[in-house]
Design a protein around this motif. Structure first.
Motif, PDB file in Angstrom:
ATOM      1  N   PRO A  18     -13.003 -16.701  -7.548  1.00 33.11           N
ATOM      2  CA  PRO A  18     -12.669 -18.101  -7.818  1.00 33.11           C
ATOM      3  C   PRO A  18     -13.278 -19.093  -6.842  1.00 33.11           C
ATOM      4  CG  PRO A  18     -10.782 -16.952  -6.863  1.00 33.11           C
ATOM      5  CD  PRO A  18     -11.814 -15.917  -7.151  1.00 33.11           C
ATOM      6  N   SER A  19     -13.631 -18.660  -5.629  1.00 37.11           N
ATOM      7  CA  SER A  19     -14.187 -19.585  -4.634  1.00 37.11           C
ATOM      8  C   SER A  19     -14.844 -18.788  -3.519  1.00 37.11           C
ATOM      9  CB  SER A  19     -13.081 -20.466  -4.041  1.00 37.11           C
ATOM     10  OG  SER A  19     -12.307 -19.727  -3.101  1.00 37.11           O
ATOM     11  N   GLN A  20     -15.497 -19.500  -2.608  1.00 40.53           N
ATOM     12  CA  GLN A  20     -16.125 -18.864  -1.453  1.00 40.53           C
ATOM     13  C   GLN A  20     -15.138 -18.670  -0.309  1.00 40.53           C
ATOM     14  OE1 GLN A  20     -19.487 -17.624  -1.280  1.00 40.53           O
ATOM     15  NE2 GLN A  20     -19.050 -17.809  -3.470  1.00 40.53           N
ATOM     16  N   THR A  21     -13.858 -18.790  -0.603  1.00 39.42           N
ATOM     17  CA  THR A  21     -12.818 -18.401   0.359  1.00 39.42           C
ATOM     18  C   THR A  21     -11.886 -17.367  -0.312  1.00 39.42           C
ATOM     19  OG1 THR A  21     -11.459 -20.316  -0.273  1.00 39.42           O
ATOM     20  CG2 THR A  21     -12.849 -20.540   1.701  1.00 39.42           C
ATOM     21  N   THR A  22     -12.512 -16.430  -1.011  1.00 40.93           N
ATOM     22  CA  THR A  22     -11.752 -15.352  -1.655  1.00 40.93           C
ATOM     23  C   THR A  22     -11.600 -14.204  -0.663  1.00 40.93           C
ATOM     24  OG1 THR A  22     -12.607 -15.988  -3.832  1.00 40.93           O
ATOM     25  CG2 THR A  22     -11.638 -13.784  -3.617  1.00 40.93           C
ATOM     26  N   GLY A  23     -10.377 -13.934  -0.287  1.00 41.28           N
ATOM     27  CA  GLY A  23     -10.138 -12.937   0.740  1.00 41.28           C
ATOM     28  C   GLY A  23      -9.839 -11.553   0.194  1.00 41.28           C
ATOM     29  N   GLU A  24      -9.204 -11.484  -0.974  1.00 40.81           N
ATOM     30  CA  GLU A  24      -8.739 -10.184  -1.447  1.00 40.81           C
ATOM     31  C   GLU A  24      -8.970 -10.023  -2.947  1.00 40.81           C
ATOM     32  OE1 GLU A  24      -4.682  -9.475  -0.364  1.00 40.81           O
ATOM     33  OE2 GLU A  24      -4.934 -10.204   1.677  1.00 40.81           O
ATOM     34  N   ALA A  25      -9.361  -8.834  -3.337  1.00 34.73           N
ATOM     35  CA  ALA A  25      -9.325  -8.401  -4.734  1.00 34.73           C
ATOM     36  C   ALA A  25      -8.287  -7.297  -4.817  1.00 34.73           C
ATOM     37  CB  ALA A  25     -10.682  -7.897  -5.180  1.00 34.73           C
ATOM     38  N   TRP A  26      -7.205  -7.556  -5.534  1.00 38.24           N
ATOM     39  CA  TRP A  26      -6.201  -6.519  -5.770  1.00 38.24           C
ATOM     40  C   TRP A  26      -6.693  -5.730  -6.977  1.00 38.24           C
ATOM     41  CZ3 TRP A  26      -0.511  -8.424  -4.820  1.00 38.24           C
ATOM     42  CH2 TRP A  26      -0.448  -9.042  -3.562  1.00 38.24           C
ATOM     43  N   VAL A  27      -7.325  -4.598  -6.689  1.00 39.75           N
ATOM     44  CA  VAL A  27      -8.079  -3.916  -7.739  1.00 39.75           C
ATOM     45  C   VAL A  27      -7.248  -2.911  -8.535  1.00 39.75           C
ATOM     46  CG1 VAL A  27     -10.313  -4.314  -6.622  1.00 39.75           C
ATOM     47  CG2 VAL A  27      -9.018  -2.241  -6.064  1.00 39.75           C
ATOM     48  N   ILE A  28      -6.213  -2.344  -7.908  1.00 44.22           N
ATOM     49  CA  ILE A  28      -5.257  -1.497  -8.636  1.00 44.22           C
ATOM     50  C   ILE A  28      -3.878  -1.917  -8.144  1.00 44.22           C
ATOM     51  CG2 ILE A  28      -4.480   0.827  -9.204  1.00 44.22           C
ATOM     52  CD1 ILE A  28      -7.266   1.854  -8.536  1.00 44.22           C
ATOM     53  N   SER A  29      -3.192  -2.712  -8.951  1.00 42.97           N
ATOM     54  CA  SER A  29      -1.950  -3.334  -8.492  1.00 42.97           C
ATOM     55  C   SER A  29      -0.938  -3.463  -9.620  1.00 42.97           C
ATOM     56  CB  SER A  29      -2.250  -4.733  -7.926  1.00 42.97           C
ATOM     57  OG  SER A  29      -1.054  -5.467  -7.737  1.00 42.97           O
ATOM     58  N   ALA A  30       0.300  -3.094  -9.299  1.00 43.34           N
ATOM     59  CA  ALA A  30       1.421  -3.399 -10.188  1.00 43.34           C
ATOM     60  C   ALA A  30       2.405  -4.318  -9.474  1.00 43.34           C
ATOM     61  CB  ALA A  30       2.113  -2.113 -10.628  1.00 43.34           C
ATOM     62  N   ILE A  83       9.640   8.244 -13.231  1.00 41.55           N
ATOM     63  CA  ILE A  83       9.509   6.945 -12.557  1.00 41.55           C
ATOM     64  C   ILE A  83      10.787   6.119 -12.658  1.00 41.55           C
ATOM     65  CG2 ILE A  83       7.016   6.864 -12.897  1.00 41.55           C
ATOM     66  CD1 ILE A  83       7.494   4.997 -15.278  1.00 41.55           C
ATOM     67  N   THR A  84      11.888   6.757 -13.017  1.00 34.99           N
ATOM     68  CA  THR A  84      13.144   6.036 -13.164  1.00 34.99           C
ATOM     69  C   THR A  84      13.490   5.273 -11.891  1.00 34.99           C
ATOM     70  OG1 THR A  84      13.905   7.780 -14.641  1.00 34.99           O
ATOM     71  CG2 THR A  84      15.565   6.258 -13.818  1.00 34.99           C
ATOM     72  N   ASP A  85      13.711   3.967 -12.023  1.00 33.79           N
ATOM     73  CA  ASP A  85      14.138   3.117 -10.913  1.00 33.79           C
ATOM     74  C   ASP A  85      13.135   3.071  -9.760  1.00 33.79           C
ATOM     75  OD1 ASP A  85      16.512   2.519 -12.235  1.00 33.79           O
ATOM     76  OD2 ASP A  85      17.542   4.252 -11.389  1.00 33.79           O
ATOM     77  N   ARG A  86      11.904   3.359 -10.034  1.00 30.18           N
ATOM     78  CA  ARG A  86      10.900   3.288  -8.978  1.00 30.18           C
ATOM     79  C   ARG A  86       9.827   2.278  -9.338  1.00 30.18           C
ATOM     80  NH1 ARG A  86       7.399   7.338  -6.835  1.00 30.18           N
ATOM     81  NH2 ARG A  86       7.365   8.472  -8.805  1.00 30.18           N
ATOM     82  N   GLU A  87       9.316   1.592  -8.326  1.00 31.13           N
ATOM     83  CA  GLU A  87       8.172   0.711  -8.518  1.00 31.13           C
ATOM     84  C   GLU A  87       6.893   1.552  -8.468  1.00 31.13           C
ATOM     85  OE1 GLU A  87       8.475  -2.596  -9.030  1.00 31.13           O
ATOM     86  OE2 GLU A  87      10.650  -2.481  -8.862  1.00 31.13           O
ATOM     87  N   PHE A  88       5.815   1.025  -9.050  1.00 33.32           N
ATOM     88  CA  PHE A  88       4.516   1.675  -8.894  1.00 33.32           C
ATOM     89  C   PHE A  88       4.244   1.798  -7.394  1.00 33.32           C
ATOM     90  CE2 PHE A  88      -0.142   1.832  -8.779  1.00 33.32           C
ATOM     91  CZ  PHE A  88      -0.394   2.774  -9.759  1.00 33.32           C
ATOM     92  N   PRO A  89       3.907   2.987  -6.894  1.00 35.63           N
ATOM     93  CA  PRO A  89       3.995   3.224  -5.449  1.00 35.63           C
ATOM     94  C   PRO A  89       2.877   2.647  -4.590  1.00 35.63           C
ATOM     95  CG  PRO A  89       3.293   5.209  -6.593  1.00 35.63           C
ATOM     96  CD  PRO A  89       3.643   4.213  -7.660  1.00 35.63           C
ATOM     97  N   LEU A  90       1.684   2.467  -5.165  1.00 33.79           N
ATOM     98  CA  LEU A  90       0.538   2.112  -4.334  1.00 33.79           C
ATOM     99  C   LEU A  90      -0.120   0.811  -4.783  1.00 33.79           C
ATOM    100  CD1 LEU A  90      -1.195   5.597  -3.893  1.00 33.79           C
ATOM    101  CD2 LEU A  90       0.512   4.494  -2.427  1.00 33.79           C
ATOM    102  N   LEU A  91      -0.885   0.241  -3.866  1.00 38.66           N
ATOM    103  CA  LEU A  91      -1.656  -0.971  -4.120  1.00 38.66           C
ATOM    104  C   LEU A  91      -3.001  -0.781  -3.436  1.00 38.66           C
ATOM    105  CD1 LEU A  91      -2.121  -3.971  -4.869  1.00 38.66           C
ATOM    106  CD2 LEU A  91      -0.660  -4.603  -2.945  1.00 38.66           C
ATOM    107  N   VAL A  92      -4.076  -0.960  -4.186  1.00 38.50           N
ATOM    108  CA  VAL A  92      -5.428  -0.829  -3.646  1.00 38.50           C
ATOM    109  C   VAL A  92      -6.090  -2.204  -3.665  1.00 38.50           C
ATOM    110  CG1 VAL A  92      -7.671   0.305  -3.856  1.00 38.50           C
ATOM    111  CG2 VAL A  92      -5.584   1.547  -4.489  1.00 38.50           C
ATOM    112  N   LYS A  93      -6.644  -2.593  -2.516  1.00 40.39           N
ATOM    113  CA  LYS A  93      -7.283  -3.894  -2.366  1.00 40.39           C
ATOM    114  C   LYS A  93      -8.680  -3.721  -1.773  1.00 40.39           C
ATOM    115  CE  LYS A  93      -3.020  -6.191  -0.709  1.00 40.39           C
ATOM    116  NZ  LYS A  93      -2.483  -6.887   0.485  1.00 40.39           N
TER     117      LYS A  93
END
Length: 317
Positions: A31-43, A76-86
């Protein structure tokens, strides 16, 4: 359902320290030249990835996790997706910060998990440095050095180069230095307590909030250096290096030169292609993959092989 990879669209986050390397290195439409992060696999609620192919195209990963557990091969009952890749572009120095563990996150701020993370250095300037840990032997000494602003005495710096790997358990004081691009695998948490921000101001002339009390409460003191031995295995045309096997995730670097059968797992894999091109071939599909692609290999995929000249960061819980 899904005898092929589940491809995901990155979610971009603009940051005061961000730049344009995500476009330059991965051809992402930032979106701009101040883009710090791409959340590439995220829930995560602050930026869930969107499925780009197959019957669930257009759905976000959070709802896929909740409604289609067969893709993940686990209860996955009552659990959030466990990981986040950036992927992070530190055009400028990040704040010096620390993340809480699960207990503090649950008891004090009522979040599902704390944040342990790890970094694979994708690119960096010559003589680039990170901050990892501190040199105070007690919280009292830490407070004294903070009070006197003796940051160079307090923080522990480390030079890094492309291909380095850094494990950052919760409680570790840390910062990514200027001119570094990393792939980060972490618990699915967005909790950050800032200790020091170099007296920077935003576009409105305001300094960002610090969280000294919380940071002091959750940091490890004295600092504990965690060393993980890499485990290398060669399987036909696949060289697999296990970078970390920890409580929350196991992360590999895969280097592929030709066709390779991939060991079956009972769950799912998170994959980010960091270089090259190739194909993932199943009995029912052929999927082209290239640098910058991010996908989940679902538990439903069955037998498959990978062919091509590829480097990938692969993780699982």
């Amino acid at each position: 359902m899904y005898k092929e990879p589940v491809f995901l669209k990155p979610v971009f986050q603009e940051r005061i320290w961000g730049g344009g390397k995500l476009q330059e290195l991965f051809n992402y439409d930032i979106p701009s030249q101040t883009t710090g992060e791409a959340w590439v696999i995220s829930a995560h609620e602050n930026g869930p990835s969107i499925v780009m192919n197959g019957e669930l195209e257009g759905k976000n990963l959070s709802e896929v996790w909740r409604n289609y557990p067969q893709l993940f091969g686990c209860d996955i009952t009552d659990r959030e997706f466990p990981l986040l890749v950036k992927i992070l572009d530190a055009h400028d120095q990040l704040s010096v910060q620390v993340h809480p563990d699960d207990h503090y996150a649950d008891e004090s701020i009522h979040k599902p998990c704390g944040k342990t993370e790890c970094w694979y250095i994708l690119d960096c300037e010559e003589d680039a440095e990170i901050i990892i840990g501190h040199q105070a032997q007690s919280r009292e000494e830490f407070q004294q050095l903070v009070g006197r602003g003796e940051w160079s005495k307090l923080f522990q710096s480390l030079k890094v180069k492309k291909g380095d790997f850094v494990y950052v358990p919760s409680g570790t004081v840390h910062s990514i230095g200027k001119g570094i691009v990393i792939l980060e695998t972490q618990q699915s948490s967005d909790i950050t307590f800032r200790l020091y921000d170099y007296d920077r101001v935003d576009h409105e002339g305001k300094k960002r909030e610090l969280h000294l009390e919380q940071a002091m409460a959750v940091m490890t003191c004295p600092h504990k250096q965690v060393v993980q031995d890499n485990l290398k295995e060669s399987m036909n045309n696949l060289e697999s290096t296990r970078l970390i096997e920890g409580e929350y995730f196991t992360v590999y670097h895969w280097k592929l030169g030709g066709r390779a059968e991939v060991p079956l797992t009972t769950g799912f894999l998170l994959v980010s292609v960091i270089n090259g091109t190739g194909q993932i071939v199943t009995k029912e599909s052929v999927s082209t993959v290239k640098k910058g692609d991010n996908f989940i290999v679902p538990a439903t995929i069955g037998d498959y092989f990978i062919d091509g000249d590829l480097e990938m960061i692969v993780s699982h819980t």
